[in-house]
Design an enzyme around this catalytic site. Structure first.
Site: not given
Ligand code: UDP
Length: 482
Positions: A17, A120
């Site tokens: 990520h 995110d």
């Protein structure tokens, strides 16, 4: 009002990520924005290292740290990255800690008042937190358009609730292609109510209430799905990838991406330099999947039986002289000397995939790995394990025609479904030789060329980023955010 946009990036603390988010920050900075990456103290040194090439070029990128509540949730000090979690219990604690980051984020937003927050998927509360200050929140999933469409269809239509068994294939409704999947290949939280099912609903809601979605993909790779996501599902989305291509020219970047590799760039390059074009198969299952020893043994046997040269990345520590490794057949490394290279730990994946000696990739279909393979023009043996990887497999094998499945049938967090040596040998041979393999390779190469064009001035991703920046400028002008 300052005319420069200030964008906050807040990635989930896991390599897969953080890497694309850092690259995205560099991308925005290279287009004149100021970029700040929000993370925790233990992750900050890595981010500083990754942005060095950008700051050296005068790009405005910085890191802002917020404390990670390890102590409060009972995690060891410094355990601030999902890649260091070794049990389900630790994962749950980690998630609890992650959900305590809303307050510190709010504090940072109040102090800095950025023009936009790219947060995110795993931080659904970020939408509400940024709304308090009138700051648009973009969601970053790290998913392909294909996976986003498949997931949205499954959540809306729930076709998996209408089949009589876990192995009965069903069609994912309303997609541009007829894509079939089984309940076995879906995550546990889609099949039964778990704590995560509730969380998934929150993710979906926060996404619908957000300013839009930012996607690490390029239009030419999945045009029907990019259109479907926007025009049929009505989502506001911008594609700006492949993000790692923005760092391509920076020396050394390929070797340090993610974390320090367990093998030197030189050793790896030398080994590959001695091999013929397309003669090596690269085997790696990302940063999280962790197969049991008996599965590793099957992989070893399958690779040996295939007779192909290979680089195989295994999440194991350094081999101690004289100690028998239970996951390797007796004498394996001796027999494979010169033919197979085992990397224990972390490999410089980009560097390997882009070497002309590499002819195919056995992958778990994580989106970063998939995209890296596509960009390098390397066809794949698909071996999905968990997350959204079973959808990506369908994209690779069925829609793009650049891969063959090894036959993994079950979603299983970290450990994956078991696959025997014969299936591995067969898939490796299919992807490495023959007419079909050649065709898949040539399709992959064409997609790789399109990826490079997409990020250049005038390319689809370059232009979508321009459109997003314009949109954010307009938004700031209308709403008066900083
Ligand atoms: N990666 C790497 N070396 C390794 C293992 C992984 O550089 O030994 C990188 C890989 O290039 C990719 C990322 O880690 O960028 C893995 O992300 P992906 O989305 O494929 O899978 P995940 O780790 O999320 O399962």
């Amino acid at each position: 009002m300052d005319s420069q946009l200030h964008i906050f990036f807040f990635p989930y603390m896991a390599h897969s990520h953080m890497m694309p988010a850092i690259e995205m920050a560099k991308l925005f900075a290279s287009r004149g924005c100021k970029a700040s990456i929000v993370s925790t103290p233990a992750n900050a040194p890595h981010i500083h290292k990754a942005i060095e090439s950008g700051t050296n070029l005068g790009l405005e990128i910085g890191v802002l740290s917020i404390r990670f509540p390890t102590q409060e949730v009972g995690l060891p000090e410094g355990c601030e990255n999902a890649n260091s979690l070794t049990s389900l219990e630790m994962m749950n604690k980690f998630f609890t800690a992650v959900n305590m980051l809303d307050q510190p984020l709010e504090q940072l937003l109040m102090e800095h008042r950025p023009s936009c927050l790219v947060a995110d998927l795993f931080f659904p509360w970020a939408t509400d937190v940024s709304a308090k200050f009138g700051i648009p929140r973009l969601v970053f999933h790290g998913f392909s358009f294909f996976a986003l469409c498949a997931l949205a269809s499954l959540l809306r239509h729930e076709p998996h609730k209408q089949v009589s068994s876990d192995s009965e294939p069903f069609v994912i409704p309303n997609l541009p292609d007829e894509i079939k999947i089984t309940r076995n290949q879906l995550p546990d939280y889609m099949k039964e109510e778990t704590e995560f099912s509730g969380f998934l609903k929150k993710l979906d809601e926060s996404e619908l209430n957000s300013y839009g979605i930012i996607v690490n993909s390029y239009y030419e790779l999945e045009p029907a799905y990019a259109d479907h996501y926007r025009n049929v599902l009505g989502m506001k989305a911008w594609h700006v990838g492949p993000t790692f291509l923005c760092n391509e020219e920076k020396e050394g970047y390929k070797a340090v991406r993610g974390q320090e590799a367990s093998i030197s760039e030189q050793e790896c390059s030398n080994w590959l330099d001695s091999k013929k074009s397309n003669s090596v198969i690269y085997v790696c299952f990302g940063s999280l999947a962790n197969f049991v020893d008996s599965q590793l043994m099957e992989i070893a046997m399958g690779l040996e039986a295939s007779g192909k040269q290979f680089i195989w990345v295994v999440k194991k520590g350094k081999h101690e002289e004289g100690v028998k490794e239970e996951w390797l057949p007796e004498g394996f490394e001796k027999r494979m000397e010169g033919k197979g290279l085992i990397v224990r730990g972390w490999a410089p994946q980009l560097l390997i995939l882009q070497h002309q000696a590499v002819g195919a990739f056995v992958t778990h279909c994580g989106w970063n790995s998939t995209l890296e393979s596509v960009c390098a023009g390397v066809p794949m043996v698909t071996w999905p394990v968990s997350a959204e990887q079973f959808y990506n497999e369908k994209l690779v094998t069925q829609v793009l025609g650049i891969g063959v499945g090894v036959g993994a049938k079950k979603w299983a967090r970290l450990t994956g479904d078991s696959v025997n040596r014969e299936a591995i040998e067969k898939a490796v041979n299919l992807i490495m030789e023959g007419k079909e393999a050649e065709e898949m390779r040539s399709r992959s190469k064409a997609l790789g060329v399109m990826a490079s064009r997409a990020v250049q001035e005038g390319g689809s991703s370059y232009e979508d980023l321009t459109a997003l920046i314009e949109d954010l400028r307009l938004q700031r002008h209308c709403c008066g955010s900083k």
